[in-house]
Design a protein around this motif. Structure first.
Motif, PDB file in Angstrom:
ATOM      1  N   GLY A  40       1.675  36.597 -27.105  1.00  0.00           N
ATOM      2  CA  GLY A  40       2.172  35.434 -27.518  1.00  0.00           C
ATOM      3  C   GLY A  40       1.899  35.153 -28.959  1.00  0.00           C
ATOM      4  N   LEU A  41       1.890  36.332 -29.714  1.00  0.00           N
ATOM      5  CA  LEU A  41       1.640  36.259 -31.293  1.00  0.00           C
ATOM      6  C   LEU A  41       2.645  35.291 -32.010  1.00  0.00           C
ATOM      7  CD1 LEU A  41       0.399  39.668 -32.092  1.00  0.00           C
ATOM      8  CD2 LEU A  41      -1.019  37.983 -31.671  1.00  0.00           C
ATOM      9  N   ALA A  42       3.870  35.041 -31.587  1.00  0.00           N
ATOM     10  CA  ALA A  42       4.792  34.365 -32.152  1.00  0.00           C
ATOM     11  C   ALA A  42       4.363  32.785 -32.122  1.00  0.00           C
ATOM     12  CB  ALA A  42       6.206  34.282 -31.325  1.00  0.00           C
ATOM     13  N   VAL A  44       1.496  31.799 -33.139  1.00  0.00           N
ATOM     14  CA  VAL A  44       0.702  31.600 -34.062  1.00  0.00           C
ATOM     15  C   VAL A  44       1.480  30.774 -34.993  1.00  0.00           C
ATOM     16  CG1 VAL A  44      -0.555  32.815 -36.027  1.00  0.00           C
ATOM     17  CG2 VAL A  44      -0.915  33.700 -33.733  1.00  0.00           C
ATOM     18  N   LEU A  45       2.765  31.369 -35.307  1.00  0.00           N
ATOM     19  CA  LEU A  45       3.594  30.692 -36.463  1.00  0.00           C
ATOM     20  C   LEU A  45       4.083  29.148 -36.091  1.00  0.00           C
ATOM     21  CD1 LEU A  45       5.169  34.016 -36.751  1.00  0.00           C
ATOM     22  CD2 LEU A  45       4.145  32.678 -38.676  1.00  0.00           C
ATOM     23  N   GLY A  46       4.111  28.977 -34.579  1.00  0.00           N
ATOM     24  CA  GLY A  46       4.371  27.714 -34.065  1.00  0.00           C
ATOM     25  C   GLY A  46       3.145  26.573 -34.255  1.00  0.00           C
ATOM     26  N   LEU A  47       1.997  27.199 -34.068  1.00  0.00           N
ATOM     27  CA  LEU A  47       0.841  26.465 -34.120  1.00  0.00           C
ATOM     28  C   LEU A  47       0.621  26.016 -35.608  1.00  0.00           C
ATOM     29  CD1 LEU A  47      -1.358  27.992 -31.369  1.00  0.00           C
ATOM     30  CD2 LEU A  47      -0.951  25.496 -31.727  1.00  0.00           C
ATOM     31  N   PHE A  48       0.814  26.953 -36.503  1.00  0.00           N
ATOM     32  CA  PHE A  48       0.785  26.823 -37.927  1.00  0.00           C
ATOM     33  C   PHE A  48       1.794  25.783 -38.366  1.00  0.00           C
ATOM     34  CE2 PHE A  48       2.044  27.682 -42.315  1.00  0.00           C
ATOM     35  CZ  PHE A  48       0.653  27.365 -42.896  1.00  0.00           C
ATOM     36  N   ALA A  49       2.993  25.770 -37.879  1.00  0.00           N
ATOM     37  CA  ALA A  49       4.078  24.674 -38.182  1.00  0.00           C
ATOM     38  C   ALA A  49       3.475  23.412 -37.773  1.00  0.00           C
ATOM     39  CB  ALA A  49       5.246  25.135 -37.578  1.00  0.00           C
ATOM     40  N   PHE A  50       2.697  23.266 -36.582  1.00  0.00           N
ATOM     41  CA  PHE A  50       2.212  22.076 -36.167  1.00  0.00           C
ATOM     42  C   PHE A  50       1.192  21.431 -37.095  1.00  0.00           C
ATOM     43  CE2 PHE A  50      -1.079  20.119 -33.358  1.00  0.00           C
ATOM     44  CZ  PHE A  50      -0.407  18.797 -33.032  1.00  0.00           C
ATOM     45  N   TYR A  51       0.235  22.675 -37.528  1.00  0.00           N
ATOM     46  CA  TYR A  51      -0.859  21.947 -38.087  1.00  0.00           C
ATOM     47  C   TYR A  51      -0.223  21.507 -39.580  1.00  0.00           C
ATOM     48  CZ  TYR A  51      -4.266  22.699 -35.051  1.00  0.00           C
ATOM     49  OH  TYR A  51      -5.099  22.838 -33.775  1.00  0.00           O
ATOM     50  N   PHE A  52       0.603  22.532 -40.229  1.00  0.00           N
ATOM     51  CA  PHE A  52       1.151  22.238 -41.522  1.00  0.00           C
ATOM     52  C   PHE A  52       2.066  20.906 -41.636  1.00  0.00           C
ATOM     53  CE2 PHE A  52       3.483  23.340 -45.420  1.00  0.00           C
ATOM     54  CZ  PHE A  52       2.547  23.676 -46.206  1.00  0.00           C
ATOM     55  N   PHE A  53       2.968  20.806 -40.609  1.00  0.00           N
ATOM     56  CA  PHE A  53       3.951  19.630 -40.951  1.00  0.00           C
ATOM     57  C   PHE A  53       3.702  18.628 -39.843  1.00  0.00           C
ATOM     58  CE2 PHE A  53       6.154  23.466 -42.345  1.00  0.00           C
ATOM     59  CZ  PHE A  53       6.733  23.157 -43.556  1.00  0.00           C
ATOM     60  N   GLY A  54       3.821  19.320 -38.265  1.00  0.00           N
ATOM     61  CA  GLY A  54       3.621  18.100 -37.493  1.00  0.00           C
ATOM     62  C   GLY A  54       4.372  18.625 -36.167  1.00  0.00           C
ATOM     63  N   ALA A  55       4.462  17.725 -35.145  1.00  0.00           N
ATOM     64  CA  ALA A  55       5.075  18.091 -33.909  1.00  0.00           C
ATOM     65  C   ALA A  55       6.469  18.213 -33.758  1.00  0.00           C
ATOM     66  CB  ALA A  55       4.626  16.824 -32.801  1.00  0.00           C
ATOM     67  N   LYS A  56       7.426  17.700 -34.401  1.00  0.00           N
ATOM     68  CA  LYS A  56       8.606  17.918 -34.607  1.00  0.00           C
ATOM     69  C   LYS A  56       8.999  19.466 -35.061  1.00  0.00           C
ATOM     70  CE  LYS A  56      11.466  16.464 -37.837  1.00  0.00           C
ATOM     71  NZ  LYS A  56      12.397  15.534 -38.725  1.00  0.00           N
ATOM     72  N   GLY A 153      -5.236  31.628 -31.068  1.00  0.00           N
ATOM     73  CA  GLY A 153      -6.067  30.538 -31.709  1.00  0.00           C
ATOM     74  C   GLY A 153      -7.020  30.926 -32.919  1.00  0.00           C
ATOM     75  N   TYR A 154      -7.775  32.223 -32.684  1.00  0.00           N
ATOM     76  CA  TYR A 154      -8.449  32.529 -33.624  1.00  0.00           C
ATOM     77  C   TYR A 154      -7.712  32.814 -35.064  1.00  0.00           C
ATOM     78  CZ  TYR A 154     -11.424  35.452 -36.386  1.00  0.00           C
ATOM     79  OH  TYR A 154     -12.343  35.919 -37.622  1.00  0.00           O
ATOM     80  N   LEU A 155      -6.467  33.516 -34.953  1.00  0.00           N
ATOM     81  CA  LEU A 155      -5.513  33.831 -35.853  1.00  0.00           C
ATOM     82  C   LEU A 155      -5.170  32.574 -36.511  1.00  0.00           C
ATOM     83  CD1 LEU A 155      -3.501  36.622 -34.192  1.00  0.00           C
ATOM     84  CD2 LEU A 155      -5.191  37.018 -36.241  1.00  0.00           C
ATOM     85  N   VAL A 156      -4.751  31.612 -35.971  1.00  0.00           N
ATOM     86  CA  VAL A 156      -4.232  30.244 -36.349  1.00  0.00           C
ATOM     87  C   VAL A 156      -5.488  29.518 -37.246  1.00  0.00           C
ATOM     88  CG1 VAL A 156      -3.499  27.947 -35.914  1.00  0.00           C
ATOM     89  CG2 VAL A 156      -2.575  29.730 -34.805  1.00  0.00           C
ATOM     90  N   GLN A 157      -6.651  29.794 -36.797  1.00  0.00           N
ATOM     91  CA  GLN A 157      -7.733  29.038 -37.343  1.00  0.00           C
ATOM     92  C   GLN A 157      -8.047  29.774 -38.576  1.00  0.00           C
ATOM     93  OE1 GLN A 157     -11.725  29.535 -35.288  1.00  0.00           O
ATOM     94  NE2 GLN A 157     -11.548  27.290 -35.073  1.00  0.00           N
ATOM     95  N   SER A 158      -8.131  30.973 -38.636  1.00  0.00           N
ATOM     96  CA  SER A 158      -8.443  31.813 -39.859  1.00  0.00           C
ATOM     97  C   SER A 158      -7.118  31.558 -40.901  1.00  0.00           C
ATOM     98  CB  SER A 158      -8.012  33.313 -39.537  1.00  0.00           C
ATOM     99  OG  SER A 158      -9.193  33.867 -38.734  1.00  0.00           O
TER     100      SER A 158
END
Length: 165
Positions: A40-42, A44-56, A153-158
């Motif tokens: 589920g490494l893809a 990581v990019l969705g979660l990054f978008a969530f932290y960087f931009f938001g839910a939408k 999650g660790y990748l997103v955290q890093s």
């Protein structure tokens, strides 16, 4: 990092979708021993978008990835598409809800995402096959989903430590 314009924001979102697509297309080359399980490494990019931009933007990146990947694979509206779509919709919704109502870290949210992605897929498989017997596979999927969620999650955290803080 502050985005200077709507064009800059759209460019970053487009790059995130593109990177998520690449990861999504390459990931099946590295199988896990258990059938139906991926890292589920893809996500990581969705979660990054969530932290960087938001839910939408989380929904935009994840849904665009699912639709475009299924178009590229020629599986649009096939069983694999519905499994990916259901898992992605449920996991993305749970990310937003758990982030809002709990104080989970990136690792916790990623594990929640992996768990609910598996649940969404099992629900759709049970619906398509008209049998509840597939639910017996859920414990195996959850057992494998939590460790893969921890890795992503660790990748997103890093990434967040380096880029957002």
């Amino acid at each position: 990092m502050k985005l200077k314009s709507a064009t800059h924001r759209m460019s970053v979102l487009t790059m995130l979708v593109g990177m998520a697509l690449i990861v999504n297309m390459i990931e099946p080359v590295f199988p896990i021993v258990v059938p139906g399980v991926k890292f589920g490494l893809a996500n990581v990019l969705g979660l990054f978008a969530f932290y960087f931009f938001g839910a939408k933007e989380l929904f935009i990146v994840n849904l665009m990835r699912v639709v475009i990947a299924s178009l590229l694979r020629g599986t649009l509206l096939g069983t694999g598409f519905w499994l990916a779509l259901s898992g992605t919709l449920l996991s993305s919704t749970c990310i937003v809800l758990f982030a809002r109502f709990t104080n989970m870290s990136e690792i916790g949210l990623s594990s929640v995402s992996a768990t609910f992605h598996n649940i969404g897929q099992i629900i759709v498989i049970a619906t398509i096959t008209s049998t509840g017997l597939i639910v017996t596979y859920l414990p195996i999927m959850l057992f494998m989903g939590v460790p893969t969620g921890i890795v992503t999650g660790y990748l997103v955290q890093s990434i967040n430590k380096r880029l957002l803080r």
